[in-house]
Design a protein around this motif. Structure first.
Motif, PDB file in Angstrom:
ATOM      1  N   ILE A 264      26.360 -23.413   9.840  1.00  0.00           N
ATOM      2  CA  ILE A 264      25.438 -24.225  10.697  1.00  0.00           C
ATOM      3  C   ILE A 264      26.339 -24.805  11.676  1.00  0.00           C
ATOM      4  N   LEU A 265      27.463 -25.452  11.242  1.00  0.00           N
ATOM      5  CA  LEU A 265      28.361 -26.311  12.103  1.00  0.00           C
ATOM      6  C   LEU A 265      28.952 -25.265  13.230  1.00  0.00           C
ATOM      7  N   ASN A 266      29.241 -24.329  12.656  1.00  0.00           N
ATOM      8  CA  ASN A 266      30.100 -23.230  13.591  1.00  0.00           C
ATOM      9  C   ASN A 266      28.948 -22.768  14.716  1.00  0.00           C
ATOM     10  N   GLU A 267      27.841 -22.730  14.469  1.00  0.00           N
ATOM     11  CA  GLU A 267      26.550 -22.397  15.346  1.00  0.00           C
ATOM     12  C   GLU A 267      26.389 -23.457  16.455  1.00  0.00           C
ATOM     13  N   LYS A 268      26.418 -24.759  15.772  1.00  0.00           N
ATOM     14  CA  LYS A 268      26.550 -25.841  16.578  1.00  0.00           C
ATOM     15  C   LYS A 268      27.684 -26.208  17.572  1.00  0.00           C
ATOM     16  N   VAL A 269      28.772 -25.797  17.162  1.00  0.00           N
ATOM     17  CA  VAL A 269      29.890 -25.657  18.169  1.00  0.00           C
ATOM     18  C   VAL A 269      29.604 -25.011  19.040  1.00  0.00           C
ATOM     19  N   ALA A 270      29.152 -23.602  18.750  1.00  0.00           N
ATOM     20  CA  ALA A 270      29.211 -22.680  19.814  1.00  0.00           C
ATOM     21  C   ALA A 270      27.936 -23.258  20.971  1.00  0.00           C
ATOM     22  N   GLY A 271      26.989 -23.931  20.567  1.00  0.00           N
ATOM     23  CA  GLY A 271      25.956 -24.623  21.307  1.00  0.00           C
ATOM     24  C   GLY A 271      26.643 -25.697  22.164  1.00  0.00           C
ATOM     25  N   LEU A 272      27.524 -26.538  21.367  1.00  0.00           N
ATOM     26  CA  LEU A 272      28.284 -27.478  22.168  1.00  0.00           C
ATOM     27  C   LEU A 272      29.187 -27.079  23.269  1.00  0.00           C
ATOM     28  N   VAL A 273      29.863 -26.090  23.133  1.00  0.00           N
ATOM     29  CA  VAL A 273      30.857 -25.398  24.281  1.00  0.00           C
ATOM     30  C   VAL A 273      29.755 -25.177  25.398  1.00  0.00           C
ATOM     31  N   THR A 274      28.594 -24.496  24.975  1.00  0.00           N
ATOM     32  CA  THR A 274      27.702 -24.025  26.094  1.00  0.00           C
ATOM     33  C   THR A 274      27.176 -25.413  26.852  1.00  0.00           C
ATOM     34  N   GLU A 275      26.882 -26.366  26.147  1.00  0.00           N
ATOM     35  CA  GLU A 275      26.305 -27.638  26.566  1.00  0.00           C
ATOM     36  C   GLU A 275      27.044 -28.208  27.782  1.00  0.00           C
ATOM     37  N   LEU A 276      28.635 -28.180  27.158  1.00  0.00           N
ATOM     38  CA  LEU A 276      29.632 -29.022  27.840  1.00  0.00           C
ATOM     39  C   LEU A 276      30.033 -28.334  29.148  1.00  0.00           C
ATOM     40  N   ASN A 277      30.008 -27.052  29.108  1.00  0.00           N
ATOM     41  CA  ASN A 277      30.273 -26.042  30.261  1.00  0.00           C
ATOM     42  C   ASN A 277      29.211 -26.306  30.982  1.00  0.00           C
ATOM     43  N   THR A 278      28.219 -26.766  30.550  1.00  0.00           N
ATOM     44  CA  THR A 278      27.056 -26.715  31.637  1.00  0.00           C
ATOM     45  C   THR A 278      26.776 -28.268  32.565  1.00  0.00           C
ATOM     46  N   THR A 279      27.407 -29.050  31.530  1.00  0.00           N
ATOM     47  CA  THR A 279      27.120 -30.354  32.309  1.00  0.00           C
ATOM     48  C   THR A 279      28.400 -31.042  32.594  1.00  0.00           C
ATOM     49  N   GLN A 280      29.674 -30.667  32.265  1.00  0.00           N
ATOM     50  CA  GLN A 280      30.906 -31.068  32.720  1.00  0.00           C
ATOM     51  C   GLN A 280      32.079 -30.166  33.244  1.00  0.00           C
ATOM     52  N   SER A 281      31.623 -29.167  33.700  1.00  0.00           N
ATOM     53  CA  SER A 281      32.457 -28.102  33.938  1.00  0.00           C
ATOM     54  C   SER A 281      33.396 -28.386  35.243  1.00  0.00           C
ATOM     55  N   ASP A 282      32.923 -29.383  35.910  1.00  0.00           N
ATOM     56  CA  ASP A 282      33.610 -29.855  37.212  1.00  0.00           C
ATOM     57  C   ASP A 282      34.856 -30.664  36.596  1.00  0.00           C
ATOM     58  N   GLN A 283      34.735 -31.168  35.443  1.00  0.00           N
ATOM     59  CA  GLN A 283      36.144 -32.020  34.991  1.00  0.00           C
ATOM     60  C   GLN A 283      36.829 -31.122  34.086  1.00  0.00           C
ATOM     61  N   ALA A 284      36.031 -30.309  33.230  1.00  0.00           N
ATOM     62  CA  ALA A 284      36.970 -29.265  32.096  1.00  0.00           C
ATOM     63  C   ALA A 284      36.064 -28.263  31.616  1.00  0.00           C
ATOM     64  N   THR A 285      36.646 -27.144  31.449  1.00  0.00           N
ATOM     65  CA  THR A 285      35.920 -26.269  30.650  1.00  0.00           C
ATOM     66  C   THR A 285      36.190 -26.145  28.984  1.00  0.00           C
ATOM     67  N   VAL A 286      35.359 -26.075  28.372  1.00  0.00           N
ATOM     68  CA  VAL A 286      35.581 -25.946  26.941  1.00  0.00           C
ATOM     69  C   VAL A 286      35.329 -24.638  26.227  1.00  0.00           C
ATOM     70  N   SER A 287      36.073 -24.406  25.096  1.00  0.00           N
ATOM     71  CA  SER A 287      35.981 -23.109  24.433  1.00  0.00           C
ATOM     72  C   SER A 287      36.524 -23.405  22.705  1.00  0.00           C
ATOM     73  N   THR A 288      36.197 -22.440  22.071  1.00  0.00           N
ATOM     74  CA  THR A 288      36.450 -22.545  20.572  1.00  0.00           C
ATOM     75  C   THR A 288      37.113 -21.333  20.166  1.00  0.00           C
TER      76      THR A 288
END
Length: 379
Positions: A264-288
């Motif tokens: 479940i956590l792995n799925e949520k991390v994937a969702g977190l990556v998507t969320e952060l890349n949507t909201t903070q991509s101007d500062q940094a991009t996130v991956s896992t």
């Protein structure tokens, strides 16, 4: 000298010689017959040394039978030699040899001697193994019980035929009742417990080698055997074994829950990556690239407090279902202080974090609590 006198003298000599010759043969035959009869009498008594005690419910120990065995063997050999060296005819010799050979085969080779062998086998092999098992069970030494169980099984499967090879049903039944029956019962009693213990060892080995799924499958085999165990209320060894099974079940259940929560956590991390890349991509991009980790690729050099406060920390804790940070409420001062202290000393901005990894101890709860060390690597 008259012819009559010569004839009388000659006749007397011949008669005397004949009488003496006949007496010698007769005496020799009588002596051999007596030896044969004595040997036959002793041979006939050979089996009585263990048969008679068995009729009273007692087993004659082998140590008490060796004198009788040695005596009958010695006298049999002496009698045989006497017959062979006698002046009896070949037919007479063969007849007498057949008599004592037949009796020896029946009473000694098929009776006294194999009884001694059977008694020695029971007391020198089965008894020590049974004592070994008893001592191991008393100490709940599962490995020692398993080892002794296999030794007992080997004996019962391939070597106990020796217990059936002598004549005398009463003695044979008594020997089987006293030694083989308890061994058979002990083997039957331990068959399932030993199988379960062996599977416990397999499960633990699978865990050590990281094969958790296979370990869970193997544990299911253990659970399927539990109903076939002897009653634990009357068998302390089985009770101790069930405690080991319970400990292993706790590990299995925890592993199962952990595995589910990690998925479940792995799925949520994937969702977190998507969320952060949507909201903070101007500062940094996130991956896992693995469980419980993020890779932050810095695009804009901003201060660490601003990066965390602008949305990263709140999104991180909310998206992953974080309930504690280092044991504290995620929004508490102590949790925030711990998070700030986790960043390298002297690092003020994201640029200072390149090539460094920050590790946060967090607890997530998406149906069940899961403690993880979450790593954030900056590039």
């Amino acid at each position: 000298m008259s012819k009559r006198f010569i004839k009388q003298t000659t006749a007397a000599v011949l008669l005397t010689t004949s009488i003496l010759s006949f007496s010698s043969v007769a005496l020799g035959a009588t002596s051999v017959d007596q030896s044969v009869n004595n040997a036959k009498a002793e041979l006939n008594k050979a089996t009585t040394h263990y048969v008679y005690p068995s009729l009273d419910g007692k087993l004659a120990p082998s140590s008490a039978l060796y004198p009788a065995l040695n005596s009958v063997k010695k006298n049999y050999e002496l009698t045989r030699s006497a017959v062979v060296s006698s002046k009896l005819s070949t037919a007479q010799k063969n007849a007498k040899l057949k008599e004592i050979d037949t009796l020896y085969k029946e009473k000694v080779s098929g009776g006294l001697l194999p009884y001694i062998d059977a008694f020695n086998y029971a007391t020198e092999y089965l008894v020590p193994i049974m004592k070994e098992i008893e001592a191991a069970q008393a100490k709940n030494d599962f490995a020692a019980v398993e080892k002794a169980y296999h030794k007992l099984s080997y004996q019962l499967k391939g070597r106990t035929a020796i217990l059936y090879r002598f004549s005398g049903k009463a003695a044979r039944d008594l020997l089987l009742e006293e030694y083989k029956k308890p061994a058979d019962e002990k083997r039957h009693e331990l068959m399932v417990p030993v199988t379960i213990y062996m599977k416990i060892v397999e499960v633990n080995d699978l865990f050590k080698n990281g094969k958790k799924s296979e370990a869970q499958t193997k544990f299911a085999e253990i659970e399927a055997l539990l109903d076939r165990l002897p009653n634990a209320s009357t068998n302390k060894f089985v009770g101790a074994l069930l405690e080991e099974v319970a400990k292993l079940k706790t590990t299995i259940d925890y592993t199962s829950v952990t595995s589910t929560q990690q998925a479940i956590l792995n799925e949520k991390v994937a969702g977190l990556v998507t969320e952060l890349n949507t909201t903070q991509s101007d500062q940094a991009t996130v991956s896992t690239n693995g469980s419980n980790s993020l890779i932050v690729t810095v695009k804009e050099d901003i201060g660490i407090p601003k990066f965390l406060g602008k949305g990263f920390y709140q999104t991180f804790t909310k998206q992953l279902g974080v309930t504690k940070v280092n044991g504290f409420n995620p929004t508490s001062i102590k949790a925030l202080e711990y998070t700030a202290a986790a960043f390298p000393e002297g690092a003020d901005s994201l640029a200072d974090l390149k090539g460094k990894t920050v590790t946060l101890k967090i607890t997530v709860d998406n149906g069940s609590a899961l403690d993880v060390e979450f790593k954030i690597t900056f590039e």
